[in-house]
Design a protein around this motif. Structure first.
Motif: not given
Length: 351
Positions: A182-186, A236-244, A315-318
């Motif tokens: 999901i992080h990649q396609v954003l 999990l969200l942090g490890q996937a690369g999301f912030n905020m 909620i997570g932001w790229k």
């Protein structure tokens, strides 16, 4: 915060919009249509990334197709409609227009019916169940449907401004891998807004079945699938690369006449257990005992029984260079020690 939902809530409908064809957004290896990959043998890794193979994804596809084929299937959509509306509220909170959005594991598109074209200009709906997509709710947003497994997103990197998901990710074998995809396609500065069942969901049913099986059969087997704890979601969200990151929990409690209605509605939702280690047969005597235990332990004064669904919202932001960043360590101009030097005003000087 806890809220109650009556069984059989009516859904709201939007005016149907036109469809678009944007197959160029699909990755070159999954053009036009991407169906679920063949299911590996029991106990093997699903994705080759060392993830646990807990759920039979092919069985989940069949369960969702069966639920979508029911003539009165809309009567089982009350929970999805409720959670979908709450996810849509979080989309509106972002206060921006998204040119291109994706809903992962959309089912009948329970989020999109609450959104307008002023918020999402174009939309991709993706689900493993083709029959669910055929039963999708009408929307004013131009929409394109893709049949694909949520574990293998068939889209190019940096494609979407918004990715949404509602009550789908709890059936994913490799949740960390799914979040990374999901992080990649954003696009950079894109946002992921999702909801999944987790924590102590259906603890009343779980406890009643375990006690009934122990009494009648001398032991118990898992009938409720394992769920992700809310304390793990941030990591999990942090490890996937999301912030905020934002993670919160909401308990939705639904009241039923009895335990048979609970299990019937779960089946009608397409939420039957699909874990590999599930027990396929539940004896009649055990069900009757579970019904009695359920009413005795959790029954209300009006004769109904509650079923609790714990919903985790995330909620997570790229990351993007335009986003606010924390100050560098050591850049502060004052220390906490300086606060002790500030004298408090006396009563005479107070106004």
């Amino acid at each position: 915060m806890s809220s109650g939902v009556c069984r059989g809530v009516l859904q709201r409908l939007w005016i149907a919009g036109s469809s678009g064809s944007w197959s160029r957004i699909l990755s070159s290896c999954c053009r036009l249509r991407a169906g679920p990959r063949s299911e590996p043998r029991r106990g093997m890794s699903v994705s080759g990334r060392g993830s646990m193979n807990v759920f039979n994804r092919e069985m989940k596809r069949r369960q969702k197709n069966w639920a979508a084929s029911l003539e009165d299937g809309n009567q089982y959509d009350y929970l999805r409609d409720e959670v979908g509306s709450r996810v849509a509220d979080r989309v509106y909170d972002v206060a921006r227009t998204f040119p291109l959005a994706l809903e992962v594991g959309c089912g009948k598109s329970h989020i999109v019916e609450h959104l307008s074209e002023d918020v999402v200009e174009r939309l991709f709906l993706m689900d493993v169940s083709e029959d669910s997509l055929k039963q999708r709710r009408p929307s004013e947003i131009p929409t394109h449907c893709v049949v694909a497994d949520e574990e293998f997103l068939p889209f190019k990197e940096n494609t979407f401004d918004l990715v949404m998901s509602s009550l789908s990710l709890h059936w994913i074998n490799d949740l960390p891998g799914a979040l990374k995809q999901i992080h990649q396609v954003l696009k950079p500065d894109g946002v992921f807004i999702g909801a999944m069942v987790g924590g102590e969901t259906l603890y009343e049913l779980r406890c009643s079945l375990q006690l009934a099986e122990t009494e009648r059969e001398g032991g118990f087997s898992p009938h409720i699938s394992p769920y992700t704890a809310v304390t793990d979601l941030g990591n999990l969200l942090g490890q996937a690369g999301f912030n905020m990151l934002t993670v919160d929990v909401d308990d939705v409690q639904v009241h039923y006449p009895g335990v048979i209605e609970v299990m019937t509605d779960l089946q009608g939702m397409g939420e039957s257990n699909c874990a590999w280690n599930r027990r396929s047969l539940l004896h009649r005597d055990t069900i009757l005992a579970a019904a009695a235990i359920y009413k005795e332990m959790y029954g209300t004064e009006d004769g109904s029984i509650p079923a609790t669904f714990q919903i985790h919202y995330m909620i997570g932001w790229k990351p993007h260079e335009s986003q606010a960043k924390p100050a560098k360590r050591g850049s502060a101009t004052a220390s906490f020690g300086d606060l002790s030097k500030i004298s408090r005003p006396t009563d005479a000087n107070q106004t």
